[in-house]
Design an enzyme around this catalytic site. Structure first.
Site, PDB file in Angstrom:
ATOM      1  N   ASP A   1      -3.077   6.536  11.702  1.00  0.00           N
ATOM      2  CA  ASP A   1      -3.043   5.293  10.928  1.00  0.00           C
ATOM      3  C   ASP A   1      -4.267   4.411  11.146  1.00  0.00           C
ATOM      4  O   ASP A   1      -4.195   3.180  11.070  1.00  0.00           O
ATOM      5  CB  ASP A   1      -1.764   4.484  11.250  1.00  0.00           C
ATOM      6  CG  ASP A   1      -0.513   5.302  10.997  1.00  0.00           C
ATOM      7  OD1 ASP A   1      -0.537   6.156  10.100  1.00  0.00           O
ATOM      8  OD2 ASP A   1       0.493   5.089  11.702  1.00  0.00           O
TER       9      ASP A   1
ATOM     10  N   LYS B   1      -7.730   6.120   7.651  1.00  0.00           N
ATOM     11  CA  LYS B   1      -8.482   7.289   7.146  1.00  0.00           C
ATOM     12  C   LYS B   1      -8.467   7.334   5.615  1.00  0.00           C
ATOM     13  O   LYS B   1      -9.487   7.591   4.993  1.00  0.00           O
ATOM     14  CB  LYS B   1      -7.860   8.588   7.707  1.00  0.00           C
ATOM     15  CG  LYS B   1      -7.939   8.673   9.235  1.00  0.00           C
ATOM     16  CD  LYS B   1      -7.229   9.899   9.763  1.00  0.00           C
ATOM     17  CE  LYS B   1      -5.727   9.872   9.648  1.00  0.00           C
ATOM     18  NZ  LYS B   1      -5.047   8.845  10.458  1.00  0.00           N
TER      19      LYS B   1
ATOM     20  N   GLY C   1       0.595   9.606   6.282  1.00  0.00           N
ATOM     21  CA  GLY C   1       0.726   8.627   5.198  1.00  0.00           C
ATOM     22  C   GLY C   1      -0.621   7.938   5.105  1.00  0.00           C
ATOM     23  O   GLY C   1      -0.987   7.156   5.976  1.00  0.00           O
ATOM     24  N   HIS C   2      -1.404   8.298   4.103  1.00  0.00           N
ATOM     25  CA  HIS C   2      -2.759   7.753   3.964  1.00  0.00           C
ATOM     26  C   HIS C   2      -2.765   6.756   2.807  1.00  0.00           C
ATOM     27  O   HIS C   2      -2.493   7.112   1.660  1.00  0.00           O
ATOM     28  CB  HIS C   2      -3.766   8.885   3.722  1.00  0.00           C
ATOM     29  CG  HIS C   2      -3.890   9.794   4.913  1.00  0.00           C
ATOM     30  ND1 HIS C   2      -4.729  10.893   4.942  1.00  0.00           N
ATOM     31  CD2 HIS C   2      -3.304   9.740   6.141  1.00  0.00           C
ATOM     32  CE1 HIS C   2      -4.627  11.473   6.129  1.00  0.00           C
ATOM     33  NE2 HIS C   2      -3.776  10.812   6.869  1.00  0.00           N
TER      34      HIS C   2
ATOM     35  N   GLN D   1      -3.235  12.408  11.141  1.00  0.00           N
ATOM     36  CA  GLN D   1      -2.850  11.957  12.487  1.00  0.00           C
ATOM     37  C   GLN D   1      -4.099  11.473  13.237  1.00  0.00           C
ATOM     38  O   GLN D   1      -5.016  10.994  12.610  1.00  0.00           O
ATOM     39  CB  GLN D   1      -2.126  13.069  13.255  1.00  0.00           C
ATOM     40  CG  GLN D   1      -0.722  13.386  12.750  1.00  0.00           C
ATOM     41  CD  GLN D   1      -0.715  14.254  11.511  1.00  0.00           C
ATOM     42  OE1 GLN D   1      -1.266  15.345  11.513  1.00  0.00           O
ATOM     43  NE2 GLN D   1      -0.087  13.800  10.457  1.00  0.00           N
TER      44      GLN D   1
HETATM   45  P1  GDP Z   1      -4.230   6.373   7.685  1.00  0.00           P
HETATM   46  O1  GDP Z   1      -2.987   7.135   7.973  1.00  0.00           O
HETATM   47  O2  GDP Z   1      -5.272   6.555   8.751  1.00  0.00           O
HETATM   48  O3  GDP Z   1      -4.780   6.630   6.313  1.00  0.00           O
HETATM   49  O4  GDP Z   1      -3.816   4.843   7.746  1.00  0.00           O
HETATM   50  P2  GDP Z   1      -2.498   4.174   7.079  1.00  0.00           P
HETATM   51  O5  GDP Z   1      -2.679   4.154   5.620  1.00  0.00           O
HETATM   52  O6  GDP Z   1      -1.278   4.820   7.605  1.00  0.00           O
HETATM   53  O7  GDP Z   1      -2.526   2.744   7.729  1.00  0.00           O
HETATM   54  C1  GDP Z   1      -3.600   1.882   7.563  1.00  0.00           C
HETATM   55  C2  GDP Z   1      -3.079   0.593   6.903  1.00  0.00           C
HETATM   56  O8  GDP Z   1      -4.043  -0.425   7.018  1.00  0.00           O
HETATM   57  C3  GDP Z   1      -2.834   0.745   5.415  1.00  0.00           C
HETATM   58  O9  GDP Z   1      -1.816  -0.125   5.028  1.00  0.00           O
HETATM   59  C4  GDP Z   1      -4.158   0.299   4.807  1.00  0.00           C
HETATM   60  O10 GDP Z   1      -4.014  -0.189   3.478  1.00  0.00           O
HETATM   61  C5  GDP Z   1      -4.543  -0.799   5.746  1.00  0.00           C
HETATM   62  N1  GDP Z   1      -5.985  -0.999   5.959  1.00  0.00           N
HETATM   63  C6  GDP Z   1      -6.977  -0.075   5.991  1.00  0.00           C
HETATM   64  N2  GDP Z   1      -8.142  -0.649   6.356  1.00  0.00           N
HETATM   65  C7  GDP Z   1      -7.873  -1.956   6.551  1.00  0.00           C
HETATM   66  C8  GDP Z   1      -8.656  -3.068   6.967  1.00  0.00           C
HETATM   67  O11 GDP Z   1      -9.839  -2.974   7.254  1.00  0.00           O
HETATM   68  N3  GDP Z   1      -8.006  -4.278   7.089  1.00  0.00           N
HETATM   69  C9  GDP Z   1      -6.692  -4.438   6.807  1.00  0.00           C
HETATM   70  N4  GDP Z   1      -6.161  -5.643   6.947  1.00  0.00           N
HETATM   71  N5  GDP Z   1      -5.927  -3.405   6.396  1.00  0.00           N
HETATM   72  C10 GDP Z   1      -6.512  -2.183   6.294  1.00  0.00           C
HETATM   73  P1  IMO Z   2      -1.470   9.672   9.633  1.00  0.00           P
HETATM   74  O1  IMO Z   2      -2.201  10.865   9.055  1.00  0.00           O
HETATM   75  C1  IMO Z   2       0.854   8.022  12.938  1.00  0.00           C
HETATM   76  C2  IMO Z   2       3.496  10.761  15.056  1.00  0.00           C
HETATM   77  C3  IMO Z   2       4.976  10.524  14.920  1.00  0.00           C
HETATM   78  C4  IMO Z   2       5.464  11.058  16.253  1.00  0.00           C
HETATM   79  C5  IMO Z   2       4.555  12.254  16.496  1.00  0.00           C
HETATM   80  C6  IMO Z   2       5.152  13.571  16.064  1.00  0.00           C
HETATM   81  O2  IMO Z   2      -0.863   8.781   8.632  1.00  0.00           O
HETATM   82  O3  IMO Z   2      -2.358   8.977  10.620  1.00  0.00           O
HETATM   83  P2  IMO Z   2       5.637  14.740  13.721  1.00  0.00           P
HETATM   84  O4  IMO Z   2       6.316  14.236  12.500  1.00  0.00           O
HETATM   85  O5  IMO Z   2       4.220  15.163  13.509  1.00  0.00           O
HETATM   86  O6  IMO Z   2       6.423  15.790  14.439  1.00  0.00           O
HETATM   87  O7  IMO Z   2       5.616  13.482  14.725  1.00  0.00           O
HETATM   88  O8  IMO Z   2       3.373  11.994  15.765  1.00  0.00           O
HETATM   89  N1  IMO Z   2       2.765  10.914  13.774  1.00  0.00           N
HETATM   90  C7  IMO Z   2       1.975   9.975  13.255  1.00  0.00           C
HETATM   91  N2  IMO Z   2       1.708   8.724  13.690  1.00  0.00           N
HETATM   92  N3  IMO Z   2       0.231   8.509  11.836  1.00  0.00           N
HETATM   93  C8  IMO Z   2       0.458   9.777  11.411  1.00  0.00           C
HETATM   94  O9  IMO Z   2      -0.233  10.340  10.420  1.00  0.00           O
HETATM   95  C9  IMO Z   2       1.407  10.551  12.115  1.00  0.00           C
HETATM   96  N4  IMO Z   2       1.892  11.808  11.957  1.00  0.00           N
HETATM   97  C10 IMO Z   2       2.720  12.013  12.987  1.00  0.00           C
HETATM   98  O10 IMO Z   2       5.271   9.171  14.750  1.00  0.00           O
HETATM   99  O11 IMO Z   2       5.203  10.113  17.271  1.00  0.00           O
HETATM  100 MG    MG Z   3      -0.928   6.809   8.177  1.00  0.00          MG
END
Ligand code: GDP
Ligand code: IMO
Ligand code: MG
Length: 420
Positions: A13, A16, A40-41, A222
């Protein structure tokens, strides 16, 4: 031409999805190399939020190709839902999304096994996203898995039934109620959706593209600290999230890897169980969660929050061979008077500067304190326009890491991105 890799350096998270979408104009192809719908991107384009699970984050650029590599595990049901919701936006991916024949399928019973295994663990559960990731990779390495290429074979149904029966036998070991029929209908509809796409030996395709001089970005899911080998085992995911995973997950040789772009948040979050040395279980942690809207993009769970951890960041940089850094969510720290960075761990009175083997051990973080910049960053268009306190924060991290920070992200929208 070499392939660049973008991956997370923390517990996932890191942002990415946003950054891959931002960088896509520089590339011809975006390829996911591991993980599955546990990811979840999030992409925010013109105030509309899109969350991708199986599909690479380059899809909002019409002319670009996206590949789901062999290292990925796909749930047809979730895949169909994603395709359908993207279709509603008027985007047809049939021409520019390619799927590896060698990617493994997540069966409905893999999801049930994941849930049963977690329920049986009780308090020491991993905190899995319950998408069936662990059981699917187990079947892959156990040589029992079903691959995307199998869906067009005559014996597909037979293979499916054989594996489901095996899973049902295993499920008898658990005291766990489930109803398979709930999942199966949608799952088979998803299989039909996958059939409409170009299913290929993507390792040939990718290597041919590199020969032709096309620019490719490998998108990680991840984060490094969730890597099956190097993360805080057993509180990890089931794939290699490190840069080496891009080689095995796409079929490219190590000497074909170019830039390794490591992405991290200006602080830390973790969702699920396991150690988190800088976690703040106090109002500061709650403030980070609130300002950063730190709730899981896949499960909606509140993310645990804490200060930036340089010990684990340096470990991640080493494991991946990171050549450039991107720091995200800098704006979340805008109003903090004091910001801390952890530069060492104290364990049983001894200070260490490496990521320890034992994850159950009590770790006290040692902090270096920074004065916050206490201002909005929305007018910052280049590094030289950033407040001096933030520049100090950046240069401290760069010096500790030994790698330059090339981009900072100051908001979720595509445009809220500042280059150095
Ligand atoms: P990912 O899994 O690495 O793609 O990240 P996620 O989407 O799970 O979580 C990142 C969250 O932060 C999402 O809700 C994005 O919309 C948000 N986000 C990304 N970059 C920024 C930033 O620079 N500032 C803020 N406030 N939110 C951001
Ligand atoms: P993105 O790509 C954050 C965490 C889960 C759990 C562990 C194992 O959005 O960054 P799994 O379902 O893979 O067996 O879970 O890894 N986890 C993540 N945490 N971002 C993710 O993906 C994750 N994918 C798995 O919360 O602790
Ligand atoms: Mg994510």
């Amino acid at each position: 031409m070499k392939i660049d890799v973008l991956l997370g350096l923390q517990w996932g998270d890191e942002g990415k999805g946003k950054i891959v979408d931002f960088l896509t104009p520089k590339y011809d192809v975006i390829a996911r190399f591991q993980g599955g719908p546990n990811a979840g991107h999030t992409l925010e384009i013109k105030n509309i939020q899109h969350i991708l699970h199986n599909i690479p984050s380059g899809i909002f650029h019409k002319e670009k190709l996206n590949i789901i590599g062999n290292g990925v595990v796909i749930d047809p049901l979730i895949f169909k839902e994603e395709i359908d919701s993207i279709k509603k936006l008027g985007i047809d991916l049939s021409e520019n999304l390619i799927i590896s024949k060698k990617a493994h399928l997540i069966l409905p019973t893999h999801r049930i096994l994941d849930a049963a295994s977690e329920a049986a663990k009780g308090k020491i559960k991993i905190g899995s996203t319950l998408k069936g990731i662990g059981p699917t990779y187990m079947d892959k390495t156990g040589r029992n898995g079903i691959r995307v290429g199998d869906i067009i074979r005559q014996d597909f149904k037979k293979k499916y039934t054989f594996l489901v029966k095996k899973h049902q036998e295993i499920l008898k070991l658990y005291d766990f109620f489930y109803q398979l029929s709930d999942y199966e209908k949608g799952w088979f509809e998803g299989v039909e959706t996958i059939k409409k796409f170009n299913i290929v030996d993507s390792e040939y395709l990718i290597n041919n593209y590199l020969e032709e001089g096309r620019a490719i970005l490998a998108e990680g899911a991840q984060g490094t600290l969730l890597d099956i080998d190097f993360g805080s085992y057993p509180y990890v995911t089931s794939s290699n999230t490190v840069s080496a995973g891009a080689c095995t997950g796409l079929g490219v040789a190590p000497n074909k890897i170019g830039e390794i772009i490591g992405i991290f948040k200006a602080y830390c979050t973790r969702v699920g169980g396991g150690p988190f040395p800088t976690e703040l279980i106090n109002p500061t942690g709650e403030e980070l969660r609130k300002r950063g809207a730190e709730f899981g993009a896949t499960t909606g769970r509140p993310r645990r929050c804490g200060w930036l951890d340089m010990v684990s960041l340096k470990y991640s940089i080493m494991l991946n061979g990171v050549t450039q850094l991107i720091m995200t969510k800098v704006d979340v720290l805008n109003l903090f008077k004091i910001i801390n960075i952890c530069t060492g761990y104290k364990i049983e009175g001894k200070t260490i500067d490496y990521f320890p083997y034992d994850v159950e051990i009590e770790i006290e973080p040692i902090y270096t304190e920074f004065k916050g910049w206490n201002q909005d960053l929305s007018n910052a268009t280049s590094f030289d326009k950033l407040p001096v306190e933030l520049l100090k924060y950046i240069s401290f991290i760069e010096k500790e890491a030994g790698v330059p920070i090339k981009i900072i992200s100051i908001g979720a929208e595509r445009e809220q991105t500042v280059f150095n």
